[in-house]
Motif scaffolding. Structure first.
Motif, PDB file in Angstrom:
ATOM      1  N   PRO A 183     -16.538  47.639  44.428  1.00 37.98           N
ATOM      2  CA  PRO A 183     -16.904  46.216  44.558  1.00 37.98           C
ATOM      3  C   PRO A 183     -15.693  45.297  44.694  1.00 37.98           C
ATOM      4  O   PRO A 183     -15.752  44.292  45.404  1.00 37.98           O
ATOM      5  N   GLU A 184     -14.599  45.641  44.022  1.00 37.16           N
ATOM      6  CA  GLU A 184     -13.424  44.765  44.059  1.00 37.16           C
ATOM      7  C   GLU A 184     -12.797  44.705  45.452  1.00 37.16           C
ATOM      8  O   GLU A 184     -12.206  43.682  45.828  1.00 37.16           O
ATOM      9  N   ARG A 185     -12.921  45.772  46.246  1.00 36.99           N
ATOM     10  CA  ARG A 185     -12.354  45.799  47.600  1.00 36.99           C
ATOM     11  C   ARG A 185     -13.385  45.469  48.674  1.00 36.99           C
ATOM     12  O   ARG A 185     -13.024  45.285  49.841  1.00 36.99           O
ATOM     13  N   TYR A 186     -14.637  45.430  48.300  1.00 38.37           N
ATOM     14  CA  TYR A 186     -15.714  45.319  49.280  1.00 38.37           C
ATOM     15  C   TYR A 186     -15.578  44.102  50.206  1.00 38.37           C
ATOM     16  O   TYR A 186     -15.654  44.248  51.437  1.00 38.37           O
ATOM     17  N   PRO A 187     -15.367  42.869  49.700  1.00 40.67           N
ATOM     18  CA  PRO A 187     -15.273  41.712  50.618  1.00 40.67           C
ATOM     19  C   PRO A 187     -14.149  41.854  51.640  1.00 40.67           C
ATOM     20  O   PRO A 187     -14.338  41.537  52.827  1.00 40.67           O
ATOM     21  N   ASP A 188     -12.982  42.337  51.197  1.00 35.51           N
ATOM     22  CA  ASP A 188     -11.856  42.481  52.123  1.00 35.51           C
ATOM     23  C   ASP A 188     -12.136  43.551  53.174  1.00 35.51           C
ATOM     24  O   ASP A 188     -11.742  43.409  54.342  1.00 35.51           O
ATOM     25  N   GLU A 189     -12.815  44.634  52.780  1.00 39.62           N
ATOM     26  CA  GLU A 189     -13.119  45.704  53.731  1.00 39.62           C
ATOM     27  C   GLU A 189     -14.109  45.235  54.790  1.00 39.62           C
ATOM     28  O   GLU A 189     -14.054  45.676  55.936  1.00 39.62           O
ATOM     29  N   LEU A 190     -15.035  44.359  54.423  1.00 38.45           N
ATOM     30  CA  LEU A 190     -15.966  43.819  55.414  1.00 38.45           C
ATOM     31  C   LEU A 190     -15.194  43.069  56.494  1.00 38.45           C
ATOM     32  O   LEU A 190     -15.493  43.204  57.692  1.00 38.45           O
ATOM     33  N   TYR A 245     -23.969  44.493  44.736  1.00 38.58           N
ATOM     34  CA  TYR A 245     -23.177  45.715  44.553  1.00 38.58           C
ATOM     35  C   TYR A 245     -22.463  45.700  43.202  1.00 38.58           C
ATOM     36  O   TYR A 245     -22.526  46.673  42.431  1.00 38.58           O
ATOM     37  N   ASP A 246     -21.798  44.613  42.901  1.00 32.65           N
ATOM     38  CA  ASP A 246     -21.065  44.515  41.644  1.00 32.65           C
ATOM     39  C   ASP A 246     -22.021  44.604  40.451  1.00 32.65           C
ATOM     40  O   ASP A 246     -21.746  45.310  39.472  1.00 32.65           O
ATOM     41  N   GLY A 247     -23.152  43.919  40.536  1.00 34.01           N
ATOM     42  CA  GLY A 247     -24.135  43.972  39.449  1.00 34.01           C
ATOM     43  C   GLY A 247     -24.701  45.363  39.258  1.00 34.01           C
ATOM     44  O   GLY A 247     -24.894  45.826  38.121  1.00 34.01           O
ATOM     45  N   TYR A 248     -24.971  46.037  40.367  1.00 33.64           N
ATOM     46  CA  TYR A 248     -25.497  47.403  40.298  1.00 33.64           C
ATOM     47  C   TYR A 248     -24.511  48.321  39.587  1.00 33.64           C
ATOM     48  O   TYR A 248     -24.885  49.102  38.700  1.00 33.64           O
ATOM     49  N   GLU A 249     -23.241  48.249  39.965  1.00 36.17           N
ATOM     50  CA  GLU A 249     -22.244  49.126  39.358  1.00 36.17           C
ATOM     51  C   GLU A 249     -22.071  48.825  37.872  1.00 36.17           C
ATOM     52  O   GLU A 249     -21.933  49.745  37.049  1.00 36.17           O
TER      53      GLU A 249
END
Length: 657
Positions: free
Chosen positions: A152-159, A177-181
């Protein structure tokens, strides 16, 4: 112990070469229908019979439990017991269950059967219309990230870096995603991706755990290697360590699971990873006729990667049908007629025929056509009434007492129906759900026109009768291209080959053209003897261009457009009137303006009112009376009653100018 030479009996030269390559890195490039499973089972059996490895030293990895079971059964038939055949996830879980408590010092946690329960509360809190996006879409997006080892921490940048488009706005998806994890960790659960990730972490952080696995397994075989994603590839690397005793088997032409992170690059780059690798091509096809393989090979020329030209071992058969059909209903009728002919005249069982399509929503016209004709069928990916949109709508409609059309409009609106002009759905799953909701509204209007006294409950009963012929496990197979991979049928129908359908486009979603081309290749190579590639000339939304892949097959293969039974939708090619209809006829333009206005008043997409082909036929015939209008294909009694007066007035005014 079985004699090693008896294991090689019956193999063709290419298969024999692969079986004899018992040591070192090997890549078996197995074209469709070339005996892939036979080759790898005989190679493993020969590894054991020749003394290269003991059975317990070999781990064979597959992608499904069914494939693993088949591999074990075939090895037993060859006299080999003790080889482990597992999926990536089963192998990882077995290793984690044994090693994680010892080396990590904490309980492993239970495995979730599904992500949906943990996602549900976050999804329900989304603002409309995102609240109605299928939970499966959100789960698939989480899997997209986790299979690429993106937290989740890298997800926005990877998009941003990859240009990937999530099913809902990026900030909302990041929140889910962050809430799920976080919730998953709090309840001490694992999902399927965690099994692989935890194993990779365990082997990286505890070398003695990796040493345990490497001491147990000396050689690896990986089936369907073109479907490996980065997380699976990382786990395989940890199993191998600095060794190269690995055989991978796959076909880069059949890489069609990009949404899971699969890429043909793992297979294509195998020789770079292992410079001493031996590459063996399997090109002798045991499934399809030469005519079908000629078509597949023409498309293969555009697929890149490892060149494979399939050669048939079967007798010649009929040439594939590659043809435009005059309309969508005519296309469904053509499929139904050919199914009847093949069953009656050629003796092909219904179960050995298949209709393939890009998204699940496209099953509905074929379900309805087969049900009407009393031809048994089975829907492998979920029949119309069992899919999320119709299933939820029927559940709500059963308790309603109002009129069919208005009640259905209200219920589908509550389920997130997107009216015309809204931003289109992004994923194939949401495109299916939206198409199903549109179809329910259309069916409700047709029912109400034919049964003015019928209410919502009567409409539900009519739907159940209308689609009641479907029975699990028997009849013509209806399924998506993805579901058909690994299967084969005597006759295969590939309808709706339209630009936007294959390659698929919906809303913000633009599928990879390369992968979509591979999907068509997979569809073509499912057929043993009969193959039909068709597309309707006139599409409901007005975009009638055929798929660009048709021209790649060979323009010479394309037949003249075929009319459906009783079709009267187009004038003969070259006639003055037909040319004028196709070339900016003022009457046709006026009819389209009327249709758009009427669709807006009714709150439905324009094609629910009339298809383009029907409007073209009206412009061609210039009807003056209700009887003349009723004679136009696509205008039935219900639509005559609903639209007839306005249509005739439009024709009278526009036709006089």
């Amino acid at each position: 112990m079985v004699e090693s030479q008896s294991i090689l009996a019956g193999l063709n030269p290419e298969q024999r070469e692969a079986a004899l390559a018992t040591r070192g890195p090997v890549a078996i490039l197995a074209g469709a229908g070339t005996g892939k499973t036979t080759t790898i089972t005989h190679r493993i059996a020969y590894q054991v019979a020749s003394g290269a490895f003991r059975p317990g030293e070999i781990l064979a990895v597959t992608f499904t439990e069914r494939a693993a079971g088949e591999l074990r059964a075939r090895l037993r038939a060859l006299g080999v017991d003790g080889v482990e055949a597992r999926t990536f996830h089963a192998a990882a879980l077995s290793q984690l269950s044994r090693l994680w408590p010892i080396h990590a010092g904490t309980p492993l946690g239970d495995v979730l059967d599904s992500k949906a329960p943990l996602i549900a509360s976050f999804a329900n809190a989304l603002p409309p219309p995102h609240r109605f996006v299928p939970r499966r879409d959100l789960a698939t997006e989480i899997e997209w990230a986790k299979n690429r080892r993106i937290g989740p921490e890298r997800y926005p940048d990877e998009l941003v870096a990859t240009g990937h488009v999530p099913p809902i706005p990026a900030d909302l998806m990041h929140r889910v995603y962050d809430g799920y994890e976080r919730r998953k960790r709090r309840v001490e659960r694992l999902d399927f991706e965690d099994m692989l990730d935890h194993a990779v972490r365990l082997f990286d952080e505890h070398p003695e755990a990796a040493g345990d696995v490497r001491a147990k397994y000396a050689a690896f075989t990986v089936d369907e290697y073109q479907d490996v994603n980065p997380l699976q590839a990382a786990l395989l690397d940890r199993w191998l360590g600095d060794r190269d005793e690995v055989c991978v088997v796959g076909d880069d032409y059949q890489t069609i699971y990009g949404f899971t992170g699969a890429s043909p690059e793992h297979l294509l780059g195998f020789a770079r990873r292992f410079p001493s690798a031996r590459l063996v091509r399997l090109e002798e096809n045991y499934r399809s006729t030469p005519q079908i393989l000629d078509t597949a090979n023409r498309l293969a020329a555009r697929l890149g990667g490892f060149r494979k030209t399939l050669r048939s071992t079967r007798p010649a058969g009929p040439a594939p049908v590659v043809r435009a059909i005059t309309g969508e209903s005519a296309e469904a009728d053509m499929v139904m007629d050919e199914v009847r002919r093949l069953h009656g005249s050629e003796g092909v069982s219904y179960e050995h025929m298949a209709v393939l399509y890009r998204i699940n929503a496209r099953s509905e016209p074929f379900e309805e056509a087969f049900a009407r004709a009393r031809i048994p069928y089975q829907v492998r990916d979920g029949a119309f009434l069992r899919r999320p949109g119709p299933r939820a709508a029927l559940h709500r409609l059963r308790g309603e007492t109002g009129p069919a059309s208005g009640t259905t409009d209200r219920v589908t609106a509550a389920l997130g129906f997107l009216p015309e002009g809204s931003e289109g759905p992004g994923s194939p799953e949401e495109a299916t759900r939206q198409a199903d909701l549109v179809r329910l509204r259309t069916l409700a209007r047709e029912f109400e026109a034919s049964r003015p006294d019928g209410g919502a409950a009567d409409f539900v009963a009519d739907l159940i009768r209308r689609f009641s012929i479907e029975e699990s496990g028997r009849g013509v197979n209806l399924m998506t291209y993805h579901r058909a991979k690994g299967l084969e049928f005597d006759a295969v129908f590939l309808p709706r080959l339209l630009d936007g359908e294959l390659p698929f486009r919906s809303g913000r979603n633009r599928a990879s053209v390369d992968e979509e081309r591979r999907l068509l290749y997979v569809g073509i190579t499912r057929a043993r003897r009969w193959l039909f590639l068709t597309w309707p000339i006139a599409r409901p939304d007005g975009r009638g261009a055929r798929s660009p892949f048709i021209d790649e097959l060979s323009p010479a293969q394309v037949e003249a457009p075929a009319r459906g039974r009783g079709s009267r939708q187009a004038a003969p090619a070259g006639s003055d009137r037909a040319s004028r209809v196709l070339d900016g006829d003022p009457l046709l333009a006026a009819l389209k303006r009327w249709r758009l206005e009427r669709a807006r008043r009714d709150g439905v997409p324009a094609y629910v009112v009339f298809h383009d082909a029907t409007l073209a036929a009206i412009a061609e015939r210039h009807p003056r009376t209700p009887a003349e209008l009723l004679a136009v294909s696509g205008v039935g009694p219900a639509k005559l009653e609903r639209y007839g007066q306005e249509l005739l007035a439009t024709v009278a005014v526009a036709g006089a100018t």
